[in-house]
Design a protein around this motif. Structure first.
Motif, PDB file in Angstrom:
ATOM      1  N   LEU A  25      -6.464  13.917  -6.288  1.00  0.00           N
ATOM      2  CA  LEU A  25      -5.791  12.642  -6.010  1.00  0.00           C
ATOM      3  C   LEU A  25      -6.351  11.522  -6.882  1.00  0.00           C
ATOM      4  CD1 LEU A  25      -5.567  12.803  -2.110  1.00  0.00           C
ATOM      5  CD2 LEU A  25      -3.961  13.662  -3.815  1.00  0.00           C
ATOM      6  N   THR A  26      -5.460  10.607  -7.275  1.00  0.00           N
ATOM      7  CA  THR A  26      -5.826   9.498  -8.158  1.00  0.00           C
ATOM      8  C   THR A  26      -5.192   8.221  -7.631  1.00  0.00           C
ATOM      9  OG1 THR A  26      -5.985  10.965 -10.076  1.00  0.00           O
ATOM     10  CG2 THR A  26      -5.644   8.629 -10.537  1.00  0.00           C
ATOM     11  N   MET A  27      -5.875   7.083  -7.820  1.00  0.00           N
ATOM     12  CA  MET A  27      -5.377   5.779  -7.381  1.00  0.00           C
ATOM     13  C   MET A  27      -4.819   5.015  -8.574  1.00  0.00           C
ATOM     14  SD  MET A  27      -5.556   3.934  -4.367  1.00  0.00           S
ATOM     15  CE  MET A  27      -7.143   4.253  -3.594  1.00  0.00           C
ATOM     16  N   LEU A  28      -3.523   4.627  -8.488  1.00  0.00           N
ATOM     17  CA  LEU A  28      -2.857   3.908  -9.568  1.00  0.00           C
ATOM     18  C   LEU A  28      -2.238   2.620  -9.054  1.00  0.00           C
ATOM     19  CD1 LEU A  28      -0.893   6.844 -11.283  1.00  0.00           C
ATOM     20  CD2 LEU A  28      -3.092   5.872 -11.983  1.00  0.00           C
ATOM     21  N   LEU A  29      -2.218   1.596  -9.905  1.00  0.00           N
ATOM     22  CA  LEU A  29      -1.517   0.358  -9.626  1.00  0.00           C
ATOM     23  C   LEU A  29      -0.155   0.422 -10.303  1.00  0.00           C
ATOM     24  CD1 LEU A  29      -4.370  -2.250 -10.263  1.00  0.00           C
ATOM     25  CD2 LEU A  29      -3.874  -0.924  -8.195  1.00  0.00           C
ATOM     26  N   VAL A  30       0.903   0.118  -9.540  1.00  0.00           N
ATOM     27  CA  VAL A  30       2.264   0.267 -10.036  1.00  0.00           C
ATOM     28  C   VAL A  30       3.025  -1.033  -9.834  1.00  0.00           C
ATOM     29  CG1 VAL A  30       4.403   1.593  -9.830  1.00  0.00           C
ATOM     30  CG2 VAL A  30       2.201   2.712  -9.412  1.00  0.00           C
ATOM     31  N   ASP A  31       3.747  -1.454 -10.855  1.00  0.00           N
ATOM     32  CA  ASP A  31       4.617  -2.628 -10.770  1.00  0.00           C
ATOM     33  C   ASP A  31       5.743  -2.315  -9.783  1.00  0.00           C
ATOM     34  OD1 ASP A  31       6.475  -4.678 -11.109  1.00  0.00           O
ATOM     35  OD2 ASP A  31       6.219  -4.762 -13.277  1.00  0.00           O
ATOM     36  N   ALA A  32       5.861  -3.119  -8.723  1.00  0.00           N
ATOM     37  CA  ALA A  32       6.850  -2.857  -7.681  1.00  0.00           C
ATOM     38  C   ALA A  32       8.285  -3.018  -8.180  1.00  0.00           C
ATOM     39  CB  ALA A  32       6.615  -3.782  -6.487  1.00  0.00           C
ATOM     40  N   ARG A  33       8.465  -3.626  -9.340  1.00  0.00           N
ATOM     41  CA  ARG A  33       9.814  -3.810  -9.900  1.00  0.00           C
ATOM     42  C   ARG A  33      10.026  -2.947 -11.142  1.00  0.00           C
ATOM     43  NH1 ARG A  33       9.873  -5.047  -5.646  1.00  0.00           N
ATOM     44  NH2 ARG A  33      10.158  -7.061  -4.630  1.00  0.00           N
ATOM     45  N   ALA A  34       9.175  -1.956 -11.340  1.00  0.00           N
ATOM     46  CA  ALA A  34       9.294  -1.092 -12.515  1.00  0.00           C
ATOM     47  C   ALA A  34      10.582  -0.282 -12.463  1.00  0.00           C
ATOM     48  CB  ALA A  34       8.085  -0.157 -12.603  1.00  0.00           C
TER      49      ALA A  34
ATOM     50  N   GLN B 230       0.839  -1.195   0.000  1.00  0.00           N
ATOM     51  CA  GLN B 230       0.000   0.000   0.000  1.00  0.00           C
ATOM     52  C   GLN B 230       0.878   1.250   0.000  1.00  0.00           C
ATOM     53  OE1 GLN B 230      -2.405   0.351   3.497  1.00  0.00           O
ATOM     54  NE2 GLN B 230      -3.548   2.117   2.776  1.00  0.00           N
ATOM     55  N   GLY B 231       0.834   2.049  -1.058  1.00  0.00           N
ATOM     56  CA  GLY B 231       1.643   3.253  -1.165  1.00  0.00           C
ATOM     57  C   GLY B 231       0.840   4.501  -0.869  1.00  0.00           C
ATOM     58  N   PHE B 232       0.583   4.770   0.391  1.00  0.00           N
ATOM     59  CA  PHE B 232      -0.184   5.950   0.795  1.00  0.00           C
ATOM     60  C   PHE B 232       0.700   6.956   1.526  1.00  0.00           C
ATOM     61  CE2 PHE B 232      -4.975   4.717   0.832  1.00  0.00           C
ATOM     62  CZ  PHE B 232      -4.860   4.214  -0.446  1.00  0.00           C
ATOM     63  N   SER B 233       1.216   6.590   2.703  1.00  0.00           N
ATOM     64  CA  SER B 233       1.950   7.532   3.549  1.00  0.00           C
ATOM     65  C   SER B 233       3.216   8.040   2.861  1.00  0.00           C
ATOM     66  CB  SER B 233       2.335   6.874   4.879  1.00  0.00           C
ATOM     67  OG  SER B 233       1.190   6.566   5.638  1.00  0.00           O
ATOM     68  N   GLU B 234       3.571   9.284   3.193  1.00  0.00           N
ATOM     69  CA  GLU B 234       4.787   9.907   2.688  1.00  0.00           C
ATOM     70  C   GLU B 234       5.545  10.521   3.859  1.00  0.00           C
ATOM     71  OE1 GLU B 234       2.828  11.082  -1.650  1.00  0.00           O
ATOM     72  OE2 GLU B 234       3.876  12.621  -0.477  1.00  0.00           O
TER      73      GLU B 234
ATOM     74  N   TRP C  97       7.006   3.871   5.160  1.00  0.00           N
ATOM     75  CA  TRP C  97       6.329   2.891   6.022  1.00  0.00           C
ATOM     76  C   TRP C  97       5.553   1.880   5.170  1.00  0.00           C
ATOM     77  CZ3 TRP C  97       9.163   4.271   9.701  1.00  0.00           C
ATOM     78  CH2 TRP C  97       9.272   5.575  10.141  1.00  0.00           C
ATOM     79  N   THR C  98       6.065   1.589   3.988  1.00  0.00           N
ATOM     80  CA  THR C  98       5.345   0.729   3.047  1.00  0.00           C
ATOM     81  C   THR C  98       5.602  -0.733   3.407  1.00  0.00           C
ATOM     82  OG1 THR C  98       5.800   2.428   1.392  1.00  0.00           O
ATOM     83  CG2 THR C  98       4.832   0.372   0.615  1.00  0.00           C
TER      84      THR C  98
ATOM     85  N   ILE D 270       2.131  -2.285  -6.174  1.00  0.00           N
ATOM     86  CA  ILE D 270       1.849  -1.290  -5.137  1.00  0.00           C
ATOM     87  C   ILE D 270       0.666  -0.455  -5.610  1.00  0.00           C
ATOM     88  CG2 ILE D 270       2.758   0.617  -3.764  1.00  0.00           C
ATOM     89  CD1 ILE D 270       5.572  -0.348  -4.453  1.00  0.00           C
ATOM     90  N   PHE D 271      -0.367  -0.340  -4.782  1.00  0.00           N
ATOM     91  CA  PHE D 271      -1.454   0.577  -5.153  1.00  0.00           C
ATOM     92  C   PHE D 271      -1.160   1.912  -4.489  1.00  0.00           C
ATOM     93  CE2 PHE D 271      -2.867  -2.067  -1.634  1.00  0.00           C
ATOM     94  CZ  PHE D 271      -3.474  -1.205  -0.732  1.00  0.00           C
ATOM     95  N   CYS D 272      -0.981   2.922  -5.324  1.00  0.00           N
ATOM     96  CA  CYS D 272      -0.475   4.219  -4.884  1.00  0.00           C
ATOM     97  C   CYS D 272      -1.539   5.295  -5.002  1.00  0.00           C
ATOM     98  CB  CYS D 272       0.732   4.632  -5.730  1.00  0.00           C
ATOM     99  SG  CYS D 272       2.244   3.713  -5.393  1.00  0.00           S
ATOM    100  N   LEU D 273      -1.590   6.146  -3.994  1.00  0.00           N
ATOM    101  CA  LEU D 273      -2.385   7.362  -4.066  1.00  0.00           C
ATOM    102  C   LEU D 273      -1.438   8.476  -4.476  1.00  0.00           C
ATOM    103  CD1 LEU D 273      -5.321   8.215  -3.530  1.00  0.00           C
ATOM    104  CD2 LEU D 273      -4.624   8.912  -1.233  1.00  0.00           C
ATOM    105  N   VAL D 274      -1.738   9.138  -5.599  1.00  0.00           N
ATOM    106  CA  VAL D 274      -0.833  10.140  -6.161  1.00  0.00           C
ATOM    107  C   VAL D 274      -1.617  11.412  -6.488  1.00  0.00           C
ATOM    108  CG1 VAL D 274       0.686   8.377  -7.134  1.00  0.00           C
ATOM    109  CG2 VAL D 274      -1.168   9.305  -8.534  1.00  0.00           C
TER     110      VAL D 274
END
Length: 396
Positions: free
Chosen positions: A184-193, A127-131, A160-161, A170-174
């Motif tokens: 804000l938008t919700m994106l799915l990201v390849d963790a090995r990109a 979960q990629g939320f906190s920064e 804290w991921t 990783i589902f990221c809030l960006v």
């Protein structure tokens, strides 16, 4: 919650689950996961595959999306029996958080591409939320994504991921626009990109489960967007309500309470079992009463939510997180000097021998208690949850 039901069909279902666990749960897996340590990704994936063969890998999903279609009581029974048997905890980031968002808001192509693979245990999530400067206040996050052709290009940092070093996605809030929430938008990201760097963060137990994730011109397809651009705040709120409701952790709190009683029965103080000490027995009883109240509150919240009523996620998060802290600290206290020894979770996962200065039930107790110190912080700090309750329910 299962204890509240008296339907004979529910008891039959419980026996079916127990029989399945006896037949299909590998003994070495149950042994590794029955002592309070975090499950390895390997165990979680292997157990998910076993459940998928039975059609049980998504207990809380509707049938049309590959789930079981179980009632709330059946879900509670399944969770309770699995926790007691020592199964690995399923991938909650996928199962209870992003998965429901995908099948609720995602386009058909995304559902077809992602959900079956997840149900087969082929995708692990983070979960990629906190920064670094945006924890409970997600409206201030700064990780930005801009469209370039068929892709978004993402730049920023997440922190804290949990489990990012072992995750596939990783589902990221960006941030894709201006404004604290509307952009804000919700994106799915390849963790090995390409462009992703994952830096480990050692926690209080000297273990690695947390990470900082740096995104430097990382590309992800526009097709990996959940729902509409700019609507991520609403999706994140729905997801966080699920996370906070999960924080009540009824099956795990029940298991911790049973473990506490076992420790108190096995530990001798002053020539008699600790559970016969009136003061300590009263503290156990107080924890048990609080657990019963939390169980009823959770059942009511789930029933109200199914009827479209208000969410009680913040209430459940506060009470559940504080209760698990109290029970695990009582476990450590009950073990006396043996409770001060910290067994290595890494060595436990690797099957490496460890000295055993305490009784057989000692491994994992102190590790779990220290990890649970964070339960009142992750998922939205309890202080913030109290502010939300004051605004939403007390109109303060």
């Amino acid at each position: 919650m299962a204890a509240l039901g008296h339907d004979p069909a529910d008891e039959e279902f419980r026996q079916e689950v127990r029989a399945f666990l006896r037949d299909r749960l590998p003994a070495d897996m149950a042994r590794r996961n029955g002592q309070g340590f975090h499950a390895s990704r390997a165990d979680t994936r292997a157990w998910t595959r076993i459940l998928h063969e039975k059609g049980w890998s998504a207990p809380n999903w509707p049938v049309e999306h590959g789930g079981t279609g179980w009632t709330l009581t059946q879900q509670a029974i399944f969770d309770e029996e699995c926790t007691a048997a020592g199964t690995p905890l399923l991938d909650i980031f996928g199962l209870s958080m992003v998965g429901p968002l995908i099948f609720t808001f995602g386009p058909g192509e995304l559902k077809d591409r992602i959900l079956p693979a997840f149900l087969r245990g082929e995708i692990s999530w983070a979960q990629g939320f906190s920064e670094p400067n945006s924890g409970s206040d997600l409206g201030s996050l700064q990780t930005r994504a801009v469209i370039d052709g068929a892709d978004y290009i993402i730049n920023g940092r997440k922190i804290w991921t949990s489990g990012a070093h072992e995750a596939d996605m990783i589902f990221c809030l960006v941030r894709t626009g201006e404004g604290s929430r509307n952009g804000l938008t919700m994106l799915l990201v390849d963790a090995r990109a390409s462009g992703i760097a994952i830096r480990p963060i050692e926690d209080i137990r000297k273990e690695h489960s947390l990470n900082e994730v740096i995104l430097d011109n990382v590309r992800t397809p526009v097709a990996n967007r959940i729902g509409e651009e700019g609507k991520g705040w609403g999706y994140a709120k729905a997801l966080l309500e699920r996370e906070r409701a999960f924080a009540a952790e009824i099956p795990r709190n029940r298991h911790h309470l049973a473990t506490l009683k076992c420790i108190a029965r096995e530990t001798m103080r002053g020539g008699k079992p600790l559970i016969e000490d009136n003061l300590f027995a009263a503290r156990i009883a107080e924890a048990e009463v609080e657990f019963m109240a939390l169980e009823y509150m959770t059942l009511r919240a789930m029933a109200d939510n199914e009827r479209g009523g208000p969410s009680f996620g913040s209430f459940l998060k506060i009470r559940g997180s504080e209760l698990v802290q109290r029970i695990t600290q009582l476990q450590v206290e009950a073990m006396g000097d043996h409770g001060a020894y910290l067994y290595s979770e890494h060595a436990h996962r690797a099957g490496e021998p460890q000295p055993a200065p305490g009784p057989d039930f000692a491994p994992g107790i102190w590790s779990e208690a220290m990890y649970r110190r964070a339960s009142s912080i992750y998922g939205g700090a309890n202080e913030v949850q109290r502010t939300l309750i004051a605004k939403q329910y007390l109109e303060l």
